[in-house]
Design an enzyme around this catalytic site. Structure first.
Site, mmCIF file in Angstrom:
data_model
loop_
_atom_site.group_PDB
_atom_site.id
_atom_site.type_symbol
_atom_site.label_atom_id
_atom_site.label_comp_id
_atom_site.label_asym_id
_atom_site.label_seq_id
_atom_site.Cartn_x
_atom_site.Cartn_y
_atom_site.Cartn_z
ATOM 1 N N GLY A 4 0.761 -1.239 0.000
ATOM 2 C CA GLY A 4 0.000 0.000 0.000
ATOM 3 C C GLY A 4 0.796 1.295 0.000
ATOM 4 O O GLY A 4 0.340 2.299 -0.522
ATOM 5 N N GLU B 113 4.057 4.072 6.015
ATOM 6 C CA GLU B 113 2.845 3.259 5.908
ATOM 7 C C GLU B 113 1.757 4.054 5.203
ATOM 8 O O GLU B 113 1.736 5.282 5.251
ATOM 9 C CB GLU B 113 2.417 2.845 7.330
ATOM 10 C CG GLU B 113 1.126 2.076 7.455
ATOM 11 C CD GLU B 113 1.111 0.721 6.751
ATOM 12 O OE1 GLU B 113 1.468 0.675 5.561
ATOM 13 O OE2 GLU B 113 0.711 -0.261 7.392
ATOM 14 N N ASP B 114 0.857 3.351 4.533
ATOM 15 C CA ASP B 114 -0.241 4.040 3.851
ATOM 16 C C ASP B 114 -1.314 4.494 4.836
ATOM 17 O O ASP B 114 -1.739 5.639 4.831
ATOM 18 C CB ASP B 114 -0.856 3.167 2.737
ATOM 19 C CG ASP B 114 -1.258 1.767 3.212
ATOM 20 O OD1 ASP B 114 -1.031 1.428 4.389
ATOM 21 O OD2 ASP B 114 -1.807 1.010 2.393
ATOM 22 N N ASP C 57 -5.186 1.833 10.631
ATOM 23 C CA ASP C 57 -6.620 1.611 10.819
ATOM 24 C C ASP C 57 -6.831 1.157 12.271
ATOM 25 O O ASP C 57 -6.899 1.986 13.170
ATOM 26 C CB ASP C 57 -7.050 0.561 9.772
ATOM 27 C CG ASP C 57 -8.547 0.334 9.710
ATOM 28 O OD1 ASP C 57 -9.280 0.934 10.496
ATOM 29 O OD2 ASP C 57 -9.000 -0.455 8.866
ATOM 30 N N LYS D 90 -7.062 6.567 10.757
ATOM 31 C CA LYS D 90 -8.484 6.539 11.101
ATOM 32 C C LYS D 90 -8.599 6.516 12.618
ATOM 33 O O LYS D 90 -8.605 5.439 13.220
ATOM 34 C CB LYS D 90 -9.149 5.285 10.523
ATOM 35 C CG LYS D 90 -9.287 5.248 9.024
ATOM 36 C CD LYS D 90 -9.979 3.953 8.591
ATOM 37 C CE LYS D 90 -10.132 3.887 7.087
ATOM 38 N NZ LYS D 90 -10.625 2.561 6.652
ATOM 39 N N PHE E 114 -14.232 3.139 4.193
ATOM 40 C CA PHE E 114 -13.304 2.397 3.346
ATOM 41 C C PHE E 114 -12.796 3.276 2.203
ATOM 42 O O PHE E 114 -13.561 3.881 1.473
ATOM 43 C CB PHE E 114 -13.959 1.127 2.792
ATOM 44 C CG PHE E 114 -12.977 0.244 2.105
ATOM 45 C CD1 PHE E 114 -12.062 -0.504 2.849
ATOM 46 C CD2 PHE E 114 -12.918 0.171 0.724
ATOM 47 C CE1 PHE E 114 -11.117 -1.302 2.220
ATOM 48 C CE2 PHE E 114 -11.975 -0.628 0.084
ATOM 49 C CZ PHE E 114 -11.082 -1.366 0.839
ATOM 50 N N ASP F 43 -6.060 -0.375 -2.021
ATOM 51 C CA ASP F 43 -6.827 -1.163 -2.978
ATOM 52 C C ASP F 43 -8.143 -1.671 -2.419
ATOM 53 O O ASP F 43 -8.321 -1.794 -1.212
ATOM 54 C CB ASP F 43 -6.007 -2.376 -3.427
ATOM 55 C CG ASP F 43 -5.922 -3.449 -2.337
ATOM 56 O OD1 ASP F 43 -5.479 -3.115 -1.218
ATOM 57 O OD2 ASP F 43 -6.333 -4.587 -2.596
ATOM 58 N N ARG G 241 -5.064 0.833 -6.784
ATOM 59 C CA ARG G 241 -3.778 1.320 -6.262
ATOM 60 C C ARG G 241 -3.148 2.382 -7.156
ATOM 61 O O ARG G 241 -2.375 3.215 -6.719
ATOM 62 C CB ARG G 241 -2.772 0.169 -6.121
ATOM 63 C CG ARG G 241 -3.152 -0.885 -5.091
ATOM 64 C CD ARG G 241 -1.939 -1.777 -4.797
ATOM 65 N NE ARG G 241 -2.289 -3.012 -4.115
ATOM 66 C CZ ARG G 241 -2.440 -3.122 -2.794
ATOM 67 N NH1 ARG G 241 -2.292 -2.070 -2.013
ATOM 68 N NH2 ARG G 241 -2.737 -4.285 -2.258
#
Ligand code: IMP
Ligand code: MG
Length: 180
Positions: A49, A103-104, A107, A135, A156, A163, A169
């Site tokens: 990611g 990191e993307d 969560d 988040k 989401f 993705d 992506r």
């Protein structure tokens, strides 16, 4: 830029346009550059990611630095401890180094807690975390994110590395799942 897209069976609408993403990454890049001046930090990009974020962030780092790529795989534990995560691909010795995880999205934070603990056991001089997205409403661990791009609602998201079942992506913008 398309305002609405379809991936597999779901529709998504733009929530973070690429101009905003790039602007924010520029700011993060100069902040990291001045804090890491002379330390030759090692960036660890968490695949898949974070590949676009890492690429754009590194273009905005003005001090000497290195980058490497890892995957974090989860597999079922044998006991009731649930999922264990293991690091794949880290061949560098990080002892005594300034390390920045790229990191993307954070969560629940499960992935980062495991990764941070594993990397800390290898005795880096300092360990920082840069995450493009966070988040806050989903977070279940106390994690210090040193460099956060954007705080986002607990919806989401796809695009810019993220993705939905393999797709999305490649998108330059970030999209949110559409409710209609
Ligand atoms: P965590 O362990 O729950 O923090 O999840 C982290 C990983 O889940 C991220 O690195 C992403 O790969 C994936 N993920 C979490 N939220 C999203 C999302 O909204 N869209 C796509 N992938 C996500
Ligand atoms: Mg990820």
């Amino acid at each position: 830029m398309k305002n609405a897209i379809q991936l597999h069976d779901k529709k998504f609408v733009v929530s973070l346009p690429s101009t905003k993403i790039q602007e924010r990454i520029k700011t993060l890049g100069s902040q990291i550059s001045s804090e890491m001046e002379g330390k030759c930090p090692l960036f660890i990009c968490v695949l898949n990611g974070a590949f676009l974020f890492a690429a754009d962030l590194l273009k905005n780092i003005s001090t000497d630095c290195e980058i490497t790529f890892i995957r974090v795989s989860s597999y079922e534990g044998t006991a009731s401890t649930g999922n264990l995560k293991s690091i794949m691909g880290l061949s560098e010795n990080i002892e005594g180094r300034s390390v920045i995880i790229v990191e993307d999205i954070v969560d629940t934070g499960h992935t980062m807690v495991h990764l941070i603990n594993e990397l800390k056991s290898k005795n880096p001089a300092q360990l920082k975390l840069a995450s493009l997205l966070l988040k806050p409403a989903a977070l279940q661990h106390e994690i210090k994110i040193d460099y956060t791009g954007f705080e986002v609602p607990n919806d989401f998201l796809v695009g810019y590395g993220l993705d939905y079942d393999g797709l999305g992506r490649n998108l330059s913008d970030i999209y949110t799942l559409s409710i209609d």
